[in-house]
Design an enzyme around this catalytic site. Structure first.
Site, PDB file in Angstrom:
ATOM      1  N   ASP A   1      81.227 -35.886  55.139  1.00 30.27           N
ATOM      2  CA  ASP A   1      82.259 -36.494  54.294  1.00 30.27           C
ATOM      3  C   ASP A   1      83.457 -36.722  55.193  1.00 30.27           C
ATOM      4  OD1 ASP A   1      84.178 -37.145  52.443  1.00 30.27           O
ATOM      5  OD2 ASP A   1      84.343 -35.127  51.605  1.00 30.27           O
TER       6      ASP A   1
ATOM      7  N   ARG B   1      97.102 -30.683  46.791  1.00 25.50           N
ATOM      8  CA  ARG B   1      97.178 -31.955  46.075  1.00 25.50           C
ATOM      9  C   ARG B   1      97.727 -31.828  44.649  1.00 25.50           C
ATOM     10  NH1 ARG B   1      97.139 -36.464  49.116  1.00 25.50           N
ATOM     11  NH2 ARG B   1      95.657 -36.257  50.811  1.00 25.50           N
TER      12      ARG B   1
ATOM     13  N   HIS C   1      87.546 -50.090  67.244  1.00 24.83           N
ATOM     14  CA  HIS C   1      87.028 -51.174  66.404  1.00 24.83           C
ATOM     15  C   HIS C   1      85.848 -50.713  65.535  1.00 24.83           C
ATOM     16  CE1 HIS C   1      84.515 -51.236  70.008  1.00 24.83           C
ATOM     17  NE2 HIS C   1      83.572 -51.761  69.258  1.00 24.83           N
TER      18      HIS C   1
ATOM     19  N   SER D   1      92.903 -30.303  52.891  1.00 31.24           N
ATOM     20  CA  SER D   1      93.691 -31.515  52.622  1.00 31.24           C
ATOM     21  C   SER D   1      93.497 -32.021  51.198  1.00 31.24           C
ATOM     22  CB  SER D   1      93.332 -32.619  53.625  1.00 31.24           C
ATOM     23  OG  SER D   1      91.964 -32.971  53.521  1.00 31.24           O
ATOM     24  N   HIS D   2      92.512 -31.501  50.476  1.00 35.15           N
ATOM     25  CA  HIS D   2      92.278 -31.957  49.104  1.00 35.15           C
ATOM     26  C   HIS D   2      92.100 -30.816  48.110  1.00 35.15           C
ATOM     27  CE1 HIS D   2      91.902 -35.544  51.478  1.00 35.15           C
ATOM     28  NE2 HIS D   2      92.266 -36.190  50.376  1.00 35.15           N
TER      29      HIS D   2
ATOM     30  N   PHE E   1      91.457 -38.605  44.141  1.00 35.67           N
ATOM     31  CA  PHE E   1      92.482 -37.896  44.906  1.00 35.67           C
ATOM     32  C   PHE E   1      91.877 -36.656  45.570  1.00 35.67           C
ATOM     33  CE2 PHE E   1      96.975 -35.992  44.887  1.00 35.67           C
ATOM     34  CZ  PHE E   1      97.461 -36.932  45.773  1.00 35.67           C
TER      35      PHE E   1
ATOM     36  N   ARG F   1      76.689 -26.774  65.079  1.00 35.81           N
ATOM     37  CA  ARG F   1      77.126 -26.789  63.672  1.00 35.81           C
ATOM     38  C   ARG F   1      76.857 -28.159  63.080  1.00 35.81           C
ATOM     39  NH1 ARG F   1      83.588 -27.003  62.841  1.00 35.81           N
ATOM     40  NH2 ARG F   1      83.596 -28.057  60.827  1.00 35.81           N
TER      41      ARG F   1
ATOM     42  N   GLY G   1      96.203 -36.698  54.026  1.00 37.10           N
ATOM     43  CA  GLY G   1      96.568 -35.348  53.572  1.00 37.10           C
ATOM     44  C   GLY G   1      96.841 -34.416  54.739  1.00 37.10           C
ATOM     45  N   ASP G   2      96.044 -34.518  55.805  1.00 32.90           N
ATOM     46  CA  ASP G   2      96.263 -33.649  56.968  1.00 32.90           C
ATOM     47  C   ASP G   2      97.537 -34.023  57.709  1.00 32.90           C
ATOM     48  OD1 ASP G   2      94.197 -31.771  56.762  1.00 32.90           O
ATOM     49  OD2 ASP G   2      92.741 -33.157  57.614  1.00 32.90           O
TER      50      ASP G   2
HETATM   51  N1  LIG Z   1      90.005 -39.523  48.113  1.00 30.37           N
HETATM   52  C1  LIG Z   1      90.399 -40.202  49.167  1.00 30.37           C
HETATM   53  O1  LIG Z   1      90.843 -41.352  49.062  1.00 30.37           O
HETATM   54  C2  LIG Z   1      90.312 -39.599  50.523  1.00 30.37           C
HETATM   55  C3  LIG Z   1      89.704 -38.391  50.718  1.00 30.37           C
HETATM   56  N2  LIG Z   1      89.546 -37.893  51.983  1.00 30.37           N
HETATM   57  C4  LIG Z   1      88.870 -36.619  52.148  1.00 30.37           C
HETATM   58  O2  LIG Z   1      89.483 -35.872  53.181  1.00 30.37           O
HETATM   59  C5  LIG Z   1      88.553 -34.973  53.709  1.00 30.37           C
HETATM   60  C6  LIG Z   1      88.783 -34.826  55.172  1.00 30.37           C
HETATM   61  O3  LIG Z   1      88.395 -36.008  55.866  1.00 30.37           O
HETATM   62  P1  LIG Z   1      88.358 -35.979  57.458  1.00 30.37           P
HETATM   63  O4  LIG Z   1      89.626 -35.417  57.955  1.00 30.37           O
HETATM   64  O5  LIG Z   1      87.916 -37.275  57.970  1.00 30.37           O
HETATM   65  O6  LIG Z   1      87.220 -34.912  57.683  1.00 30.37           O
HETATM   66  P2  LIG Z   1      86.939 -33.974  58.948  1.00 30.37           P
HETATM   67  O7  LIG Z   1      87.165 -34.754  60.184  1.00 30.37           O
HETATM   68  O8  LIG Z   1      87.625 -32.691  58.806  1.00 30.37           O
HETATM   69  O9  LIG Z   1      85.366 -33.682  58.757  1.00 30.37           O
HETATM   70  C7  LIG Z   1      84.480 -34.771  58.635  1.00 30.37           C
HETATM   71  C8  LIG Z   1      83.061 -34.293  58.558  1.00 30.37           C
HETATM   72  O10 LIG Z   1      82.679 -33.781  59.833  1.00 30.37           O
HETATM   73  C9  LIG Z   1      82.195 -32.463  59.705  1.00 30.37           C
HETATM   74  N3  LIG Z   1      82.637 -31.740  60.889  1.00 30.37           N
HETATM   75  C10 LIG Z   1      83.897 -31.411  61.226  1.00 30.37           C
HETATM   76  N4  LIG Z   1      83.903 -30.785  62.422  1.00 30.37           N
HETATM   77  C11 LIG Z   1      82.619 -30.706  62.825  1.00 30.37           C
HETATM   78  C12 LIG Z   1      81.973 -30.165  63.984  1.00 30.37           C
HETATM   79  N5  LIG Z   1      82.655 -29.583  64.955  1.00 30.37           N
HETATM   80  N6  LIG Z   1      80.630 -30.253  64.069  1.00 30.37           N
HETATM   81  C13 LIG Z   1      79.927 -30.857  63.085  1.00 30.37           C
HETATM   82  N7  LIG Z   1      80.463 -31.389  61.973  1.00 30.37           N
HETATM   83  C14 LIG Z   1      81.802 -31.320  61.853  1.00 30.37           C
HETATM   84  C15 LIG Z   1      82.791 -31.919  58.439  1.00 30.37           C
HETATM   85  O11 LIG Z   1      81.968 -30.900  57.911  1.00 30.37           O
HETATM   86  P3  LIG Z   1      82.633 -29.573  57.238  1.00 30.37           P
HETATM   87  O12 LIG Z   1      83.263 -30.040  55.971  1.00 30.37           O
HETATM   88  O13 LIG Z   1      81.497 -28.655  57.032  1.00 30.37           O
HETATM   89  O14 LIG Z   1      83.650 -29.066  58.206  1.00 30.37           O
HETATM   90  C16 LIG Z   1      82.825 -33.165  57.554  1.00 30.37           C
HETATM   91  O15 LIG Z   1      81.605 -33.385  56.921  1.00 30.37           O
HETATM   92  C17 LIG Z   1      87.176 -35.476  53.285  1.00 30.37           C
HETATM   93  O16 LIG Z   1      86.656 -34.565  52.355  1.00 30.37           O
HETATM   94  C18 LIG Z   1      87.452 -36.812  52.619  1.00 30.37           C
HETATM   95  O17 LIG Z   1      86.602 -37.126  51.526  1.00 30.37           O
HETATM   96  C19 LIG Z   1      89.982 -38.564  53.088  1.00 30.37           C
HETATM   97  C20 LIG Z   1      90.597 -39.772  52.931  1.00 30.37           C
HETATM   98  C21 LIG Z   1      90.859 -40.373  51.651  1.00 30.37           C
HETATM   99  O1  LIG Z   2      93.955 -37.717  52.552  1.00 29.75           O
HETATM  100  C1  LIG Z   2      93.912 -38.929  52.304  1.00 29.75           C
HETATM  101  O2  LIG Z   2      93.825 -39.782  53.199  1.00 29.75           O
HETATM  102  C2  LIG Z   2      93.954 -39.375  50.905  1.00 29.75           C
HETATM  103  N1  LIG Z   2      93.578 -38.559  49.987  1.00 29.75           N
HETATM  104  C3  LIG Z   2      93.632 -38.783  48.588  1.00 29.75           C
HETATM  105  C4  LIG Z   2      93.896 -40.198  48.239  1.00 29.75           C
HETATM  106  C5  LIG Z   2      94.834 -40.856  49.172  1.00 29.75           C
HETATM  107  C6  LIG Z   2      94.420 -40.723  50.601  1.00 29.75           C
END
Ligand SMILES: NC(=O)C1=CN([C@@H]2O[C@H](COP(=O)(O)OP(=O)(O)OC[C@H]3O[C@@H](n4cnc5c(N)ncnc54)[C@H](OP(=O)(O)O)[C@@H]3O)[C@@H](O)[C@H]2O)C=CC1
Ligand SMILES: O=C(O)C1=NCCCC1
Length: 355
Positions: A195, A69, A247, A64-65, A138, A320, A204-205
């Site tokens: 993270d 992007r 919440h 997603s990043h 981003f 994991r 992004g997803d």
């Molecule tokens: N810049 C911005 O404003 C934004 C950026 N983001 C980025 O988007 C990315 C995705 O976010 P999000 O979708 O919430 O992340 P995910 O739900 O995909 O993953 C969240 C965390 O959980 C871990 N994880 C996932 N599945 C498992 C599992 N089965 N067992 C154990 N650990 C697990 C991941 O590790 P692993 O990576 O090893 O799978 C990761 O550390 C992040 O990197 C975030 O920083 C999101 C929102 C805004």
């Molecule tokens: O995936 C997201 O959520 C975001 N990623 C980059 C910045 C905007 C939100």
């Protein structure tokens, strides 16, 4: 116990496509992305930093990043919404507090401009805070925090984004998807890094699911009338995401608005207004870091204790830990190349101006 987050499931089809694409060496991807940034007006320093950061996300399977992007970065640069040549300013607000004004530039170059002084503060004081404002983040957060843990430190970071998440029971989007990341050293192994967004899914997803024509998991978002939906287009077209965990996720999203925006002087997610910049996609908000030297705890065995805890967690049945999937993919892609779908590679080459 479920093996995947909703975000991961929603991105799975795209990830599969990417796994079967053309393998590109990490250094070649960095070079290609660097050319795209330079062609769209960034300084050489900014291009190098963003290219490395984005290629690292693609390398580690942070789909997603990663390169997904790049059109958004380009859109923001072309629209004049972000300054690709911004010169950040760094100000000491105390012995353990740095304020950074990114000057409407990208966050990572501002963060890196302050990082050396920040590390000195952490070593001198045992803990330090870095508050970044006027900054466009981003990307994923793990590239920001993982290196601290490799240097023996514990790191926390928070970023707010743009309003696309409704508070629990609410009707209007107030929060961003607001990720937070945590990194800690682990004796004898890679750092443990999590993270994660404060929303059910990263925006992004949702966008990847819309592009690929996949539904998103039930309970992830609502449409423009506030009705639950599994259609990613309905979430993106006037709808919103929900916080993860009701919440509890709502409170985390709130905390991140406070830490990343109220405290830094950055904009709240709902204050981001890019309407005068069509094509802009990078929110201009804030980021906060809290980094701690765990040796100050005085146990002399911090990283061993963390390794022990991970051992307990695994013995209890969690197969994991966060970060392990990324590290395994990093080893694979550094050896075999990063698989890029032909359409993505063509899109990147076109943005770089290749014939
Ligand atoms: N810049 C911005 O404003 C934004 C950026 N983001 C980025 O988007 C990315 C995705 O976010 P999000 O979708 O919430 O992340 P995910 O739900 O995909 O993953 C969240 C965390 O959980 C871990 N994880 C996932 N599945 C498992 C599992 N089965 N067992 C154990 N650990 C697990 C991941 O590790 P692993 O990576 O090893 O799978 C990761 O550390 C992040 O990197 C975030 O920083 C999101 C929102 C805004
Ligand atoms: O995936 C997201 O959520 C975001 N990623 C980059 C910045 C905007 C939100």
């Amino acid at each position: 116990m479920s093996d995947e987050t909703p975000s991961r499931r929603a991105a799975a089809a795209f990830a599969q496509t990417a796994e079967t694409g053309t393998p590109v060496a990490f250094a070649d991807l960095v070079a290609l992305l660097e050319r795209i940034f330079l062609r769209h007006g960034t300084s050489e320093r900014v291009a190098a930093i963003l290219a490395e950061n984005c290629a690292s996300c693609e390398r580690d399977g942070s789909t997603s990043h990663g390169v997904f992007r790049i059109p958004g970065y380009v859109g923001s640069l072309k629209s004049g919404w972000v300054d690709g040549r911004a010169e950040p300013t760094v100000e000491e607000a105390g012995p353990a507090f740095l304020r950074v004004d990114a000057a409407n530039g990208f966050t990572q170059p501002a963060f890196l401009a302050a990082r050396d002084r920040f590390l000195e503060m952490v070593r001198d004081n045992g803990v330090a805070v870095m508050a970044i404002r006027n900054s466009h983040h981003f990307s994923a957060l793990w590239p920001d925090v993982e290196p601290f843990a490799r240097e023996g430190l514990v790191a926390l970071s928070f970023v707010n984004s743009f309003a696309c998440v409704v508070p629990p029971g609410g009707k209007a989007a107030v929060y961003g998807t607001n990720p937070m990341a945590f990194a800690t050293p682990v004796a004898g192994g890679d750092p443990m890094v999590f993270d994660q967004a404060a929303s059910s899914m990263a925006n992004g997803d949702v966008r990847i699911a819309a592009r690929e024509g996949h539904a998103i998991p039930a309970g992830s978002g609502v449409d423009r009338d506030g009705k639950p939906t599994t259609d990613p287009r309905a979430v993106l077209d006037g709808g919103a995401l929900l916080p993860f965990g009701g919440h509890k996720g709502g409170s985390i999203a709130f905390m991140i608005e406070v830490l990343a925006a109220a405290l830094t002087g950055g904009k709240y997610s709902r204050e981001v207004d890019w309407s005068a910049h069509p094509g802009a996609e990078t929110p201009c908000t804030g980021q906060l870091f809290i980094v701690i030297d765990p040796e100050r705890g005085g146990t002399g065995a911090f990283a061993d204790r963390v390794a022990g805890l991970i051992g307990n967690v695994k013995e209890a049945g969690q197969d994991r830990m966060p970060g392990e999937r990324r590290y395994a993919r990093r080893v694979r892609t550094l050896r075999d190349g990063i698989p890029l779908a032909p359409a993505r590679l063509a899109e990147l080459r076109a943005l770089a101006g290749d014939a």
